[in-house]
Design a protein around this motif. Structure first.
Motif, PDB file in Angstrom:
ATOM      1  N   GLY A 399      -3.971  -8.374   0.018  1.00  0.00           N
ATOM      2  CA  GLY A 399      -4.449  -7.158   0.675  1.00  0.00           C
ATOM      3  C   GLY A 399      -4.048  -5.871   0.005  1.00  0.00           C
ATOM      4  O   GLY A 399      -4.705  -4.854   0.167  1.00  0.00           O
ATOM      5  N   PRO A 401      -1.117  -4.227  -3.338  1.00  0.00           N
ATOM      6  CA  PRO A 401      -0.091  -4.608  -4.310  1.00  0.00           C
ATOM      7  C   PRO A 401       1.216  -4.911  -3.570  1.00  0.00           C
ATOM      8  O   PRO A 401       1.569  -4.226  -2.615  1.00  0.00           O
ATOM      9  CB  PRO A 401       0.067  -3.350  -5.169  1.00  0.00           C
ATOM     10  CG  PRO A 401      -1.184  -2.558  -4.955  1.00  0.00           C
ATOM     11  CD  PRO A 401      -1.633  -2.870  -3.557  1.00  0.00           C
ATOM     12  N   ARG A 527      -6.471   1.653  -5.523  1.00  0.00           N
ATOM     13  CA  ARG A 527      -7.860   2.079  -5.660  1.00  0.00           C
ATOM     14  C   ARG A 527      -7.983   3.311  -6.552  1.00  0.00           C
ATOM     15  O   ARG A 527      -7.106   4.152  -6.581  1.00  0.00           O
ATOM     16  CB  ARG A 527      -8.439   2.410  -4.285  1.00  0.00           C
ATOM     17  CG  ARG A 527      -8.386   1.287  -3.279  1.00  0.00           C
ATOM     18  CD  ARG A 527      -9.344   0.184  -3.546  1.00  0.00           C
ATOM     19  NE  ARG A 527     -10.711   0.631  -3.697  1.00  0.00           N
ATOM     20  CZ  ARG A 527     -11.756  -0.203  -3.770  1.00  0.00           C
ATOM     21  NH1 ARG A 527     -11.564  -1.513  -3.702  1.00  0.00           N
ATOM     22  NH2 ARG A 527     -12.965   0.262  -3.910  1.00  0.00           N
TER      23      ARG A 527
HETATM   24  O1  PRX Z   1      -7.453  -2.568  -3.690  1.00  0.00           O
HETATM   25  C1  PRX Z   1      -7.502  -3.968  -3.649  1.00  0.00           C
HETATM   26  C2  PRX Z   1      -6.679  -4.459  -2.469  1.00  0.00           C
HETATM   27  O2  PRX Z   1      -7.578  -4.597  -1.390  1.00  0.00           O
HETATM   28  C3  PRX Z   1      -8.908  -4.280  -1.807  1.00  0.00           C
HETATM   29  C4  PRX Z   1      -9.885  -5.175  -1.109  1.00  0.00           C
HETATM   30  O3  PRX Z   1      -9.825  -4.933   0.264  1.00  0.00           O
HETATM   31  P1  PRX Z   1     -10.631  -5.841   1.268  1.00  0.00           P
HETATM   32  O4  PRX Z   1     -12.052  -5.934   0.821  1.00  0.00           O
HETATM   33  O5  PRX Z   1     -10.398  -5.323   2.630  1.00  0.00           O
HETATM   34  O6  PRX Z   1     -10.013  -7.266   1.114  1.00  0.00           O
HETATM   35  C5  PRX Z   1      -8.650  -7.450   1.375  1.00  0.00           C
HETATM   36  C6  PRX Z   1      -8.301  -8.916   1.361  1.00  0.00           C
HETATM   37  C7  PRX Z   1      -8.809  -9.673   0.206  1.00  0.00           C
HETATM   38  C8  PRX Z   1      -8.891  -4.449  -3.300  1.00  0.00           C
HETATM   39  O7  PRX Z   1      -9.912  -3.699  -3.925  1.00  0.00           O
HETATM   40  N1  PRX Z   1      -6.032  -5.752  -2.748  1.00  0.00           N
HETATM   41  C9  PRX Z   1      -6.342  -6.948  -2.215  1.00  0.00           C
HETATM   42  N2  PRX Z   1      -5.480  -7.894  -2.638  1.00  0.00           N
HETATM   43  C10 PRX Z   1      -4.618  -7.293  -3.476  1.00  0.00           C
HETATM   44  C11 PRX Z   1      -4.974  -5.928  -3.554  1.00  0.00           C
HETATM   45  N3  PRX Z   1      -4.299  -5.067  -4.337  1.00  0.00           N
HETATM   46  C12 PRX Z   1      -3.265  -5.547  -5.056  1.00  0.00           C
HETATM   47  N4  PRX Z   1      -2.852  -6.823  -5.023  1.00  0.00           N
HETATM   48  C13 PRX Z   1      -3.486  -7.739  -4.252  1.00  0.00           C
HETATM   49  N5  PRX Z   1      -3.056  -8.991  -4.210  1.00  0.00           N
END
Ligand code: PRX
Length: 670
Positions: A399, A401, A527
């Motif tokens: 979700g 970092p 982002r």
């Molecule tokens: O910025 C990244 C962050 O969450 C964004 C995606 O959000 P969403 O579509 O709501 O999905 C969240 C669950 C998969 C990405 O563009 N993000 C997600 N996982 C990571 C992350 N940022 C860093 N590390 C992660 N493991």
């Protein structure tokens, strides 16, 4: 940073000395994922996925075509195959003799429990599909689901899939207005909701928001919704519209337990899930069936090393988000897993509730968000220490970092210094995990998602789309199509092309900044657009700004995501009041009142999750000569940093004005 962290004196040394945690030989010897998978996928990426699709998914008609990219950026995977998602998640396990295996251990917040086997699930899903069909739902329809975390939520999603109707789950924390815009955009025929759910020790209501969302409003007609199906959870009184509203238990209990699944094409829509973008209007991300199921099953099995016959898996996400779709419903059930579903919050009735649940069910694989780990760190490590967590063998993070300190704490305190941690990067749009270590293969580095999975072409590029060398930074992109990729934005092909495929023609732009370290491992940096990440939830600055200016008090608004110790980012809003209201902010009491009004207003327009943590009333906003708000400077102010380069401002005195007018932070009531 916090007390609990300082109890780990060797942290600095550990990070410095160890840098990476190789898998133990015992783990590596029995792991599902093997290093050879990378080579196999590199040899023939498309054939690699075809093999996964054949092995992990049961097809009614086997596919003969794998990838069709001729209409890029809309991909077709396994296009001439037919299948059914609910059959794959449930029936085939029962047919294989696993009907008695527990699919779901449900734990309600008040402490009530329910055990659901795969055979139970087959009966419930079939009945629910028959009940929905009797209410007019057919293949190709859209059904909105607005429910708390209940067994019925999973059943409802699978019942839609069984009929070939696309579900669109709306997180229960969104308001009636947000629900209405999603129902309208999707053109939903039916809504499934509940009287309410239990949260923080008390029942909360859901049905009133549905009633409001689908009624005529401000000259807009009622939505396309014909029926509202209501799950009874809390015994609250609910308003009832005869002929339209139906109790779930009445409809489902009366229905037949046999239902023939609708066999659909691989590219048949499975669901639409709305997510925030850079404009005010949420995007309906469309996922289809065959490719999505293939990649969710593959990643769930290999990234979490699932051993279906012995593991107990628990993902703490809500089904309102993509993590709940892919790693509570489809991935785990496709793999025949036994999992825990918990209704409530981690601190009700006490701050050890999660760990108590791990102990009670012997959870072996645990998947959560960094924000939750940081909250637990703050509460203190003596709380998890009260419980037996020895069943845990794989930990996951998703979700946002994960900072190395939180990673180390997670491994040491929750994972007894032995469990692998998988930091999984992906998005609503990608449908499934894209970048992650593989436990048993990768030497894990605290804070880095590290490597693209086999068959995934993730890389970091510069402004000109050139891959950056090791040690360089830039934008995260996906250079080749993948099975669970979004197939579009519902009803808006152009926006789909503009948002993801125009920044670097022909390759997918994720919207995240990233760097590669000297070993070539990927580190996500957050982002690079106007999307915030608050507690792992995506929120749009523009959407909250639109909500604020729709209030009569506000003339202009600018919203930024400011760094926050627990939630990663926090919403901070700067507002200019309309002339006639401007003097209301001149007293402390007046500004407190305005802040409360505006926070409540955002909660009503979008939902409580979007409420700004701080609202600062200002006389002007910093703008460039072309009138663009300079959010970077506002972020500096919100994070109490020295304001950066302001030379491009139309009027550079504005920043002095804002800083001297800074209000004190408001209490966080979220
Ligand atoms: O910025 C990244 C962050 O969450 C964004 C995606 O959000 P969403 O579509 O709501 O999905 C969240 C669950 C998969 C990405 O563009 N993000 C997600 N996982 C990571 C992350 N940022 C860093 N590390 C992660 N493991």
């Amino acid at each position: 940073m916090t007390d609990s962290q300082s109890t780990s004196p060797s942290l600095e040394n550990l990070l410095h000395e160890t840098r990476a945690f190789p898998p133990s030989p015992e783990f590596a010897a029995q792991a599902n994922a093997q290093a050879s998978m990378y080579d196999e996928a590199a040899t023939d990426r498309v054939e690699f996925w075809a093999r996964q699709a054949r092995e992990l998914v049961t097809w009614k008609t086997p596919f003969t075509q794998t990838l069709d990219w001729s209409e890029a950026p809309v991909a077709k995977w396994f296009a001439d195959g037919t299948l059914n998602a609910a059959y794959n998640a449930v029936d085939r396990h029962v047919e294989a003799g696993l009907g008695d295996r527990v699919a779901i251990h449900f734990e309600g917040e008040p402490g009530d429990t329910r055990t659901v086997t795969y055979a139970d699930l087959q009966r419930e899903v079939s009945r629910a599909a028959n009940a929905l069909a009797a209410l007019g739902v057919t293949a190709g329809d859209r059904v909105v689901i607005y429910l708390p975390m209940l067994v019925e939520s999973v059943v409802a999603m699978l019942a839609c899939a069984r009929l070939g109707a696309a579900h669109s789950v709306v997180f229960g924390g969104f308001s009636a207005d947000a629900l209405r815009s999603r129902i309208s955009d999707a053109g939903a025929k039916l809504v499934i909701t509940a009287d309410g759910g239990y949260r923080r020790g008390a029942p909360s209501a859901l049905k009133p928001a549905v009633d409001e969302a689908i009624a005529p409003k401000d000259g807009e007609p009622a939505t396309t919704v014909e029926h509202v199906v209501v799950v009874r959870r809390t015994e609250q009184d609910v308003a009832w519209t005869e002929g339209r509203d139906v109790w779930w238990h009445d409809a489902v209990e009366a229905a037949d337990t046999f239902h023939e699944p609708a066999w659909v094409d691989a590219e048949h829509p499975l669901f639409i899930l709305y997510t925030s973008g850079t404009t005010g209007k949420p995007k309906g991300i469309l996922h289809t069936t065959g490719g999505y199921l293939t990649q969710t099953a593959f990643t769930h099995k290999n990234v979490f090393d699932l051993k279906a016959e012995s593991d107990v898996y628990w993902c703490t996400a809500d089904i309102g988000w993509v993590t709940g779709h892919s790693y509570i419903v489809y991935g785990p059930l496709l793999n025949g897993a036994t999992q825990v579903i918990y209704e409530g919050t981690p601190d009700t009735p006490h701050r050890g509730r999660w760990w108590e649940i791990v102990q009670k069910y012997g959870v072996s694989i645990f998947y959560t968000a960094p924000t939750a780990i940081r909250a637990c760190m703050k509460w203190g490590e003596e709380i998890p220490a009260e419980f037996d967590l020895s069943s845990l063998r794989v930990l996951g993070s998703v979700g946002e970092p994960i900072n190395p300190e939180a990673w180390m704490w997670y491994r040491r305190v929750i994972g007894s210094d032995r469990t692998p941690i998988v930091d999984t990067w992906w998005q609503t749009e990608t449908g499934a995990i894209m970048i992650s270590p593989l436990p048993g293969v990768t030497a894990a580095k605290p804070g880095s998602a590290q490597v693209p999975l086999p068959g995934i072409a993730a890389t970091v590029v510069d402004d000109e789309a050139r891959p950056v060398p090791d040690g360089g930074g830039g934008y995260l992109v996906l250079a080749e199509p993948w099975p669970s990729m979004l197939r579009g934005i519902w009803g808006d092909l152009q926006r789909f092309k503009d948002t993801y495929w125009s920044r670097f023609p022909g390759i997918y732009f994720a919207g995240d900044g990233a760097k590669k370290d000297d070993d070539g491992d990927i580190w996500l940096l957050g982002r690079v657009d106007d999307v915030m990440n608050v507690s792992g939830h995506r929120l749009s600055t523009t959407e909250i700004e639109s909500a604020l200016v729709s209030n009569e008090l506000v003339a202009e608004a600018a919203v930024v995501g400011a760094a926050d110790e627990v939630s990663g980012q926090a919403v901070v809003a700067f507002v200019i009041l309309r002339g006639e209201h401007a003097d209301q902010a001149s007293t402390d009491e007046g500004s407190a009142r305005i802040e409360k009004t505006l926070r409540d207003h955002v909660a009503k327009e979008i939902g409580p999750i979007a409420k700004p943590k701080r609202i600062l009333v200002v006389a002007e906003l910093p703008k460039t000569r072309s009138g663009k708000i300079m959010r970077r400077l506002l972020r500096d102010v919100a994070e109490n940093r020295e304001v950066g380069d302001a030379t491009t401002l139309a009027d550079s005195s504005v920043m002095n004005l804002i800083q001297t007018g800074l209000a004190k932070p408001t209490e966080d009531e979220n």
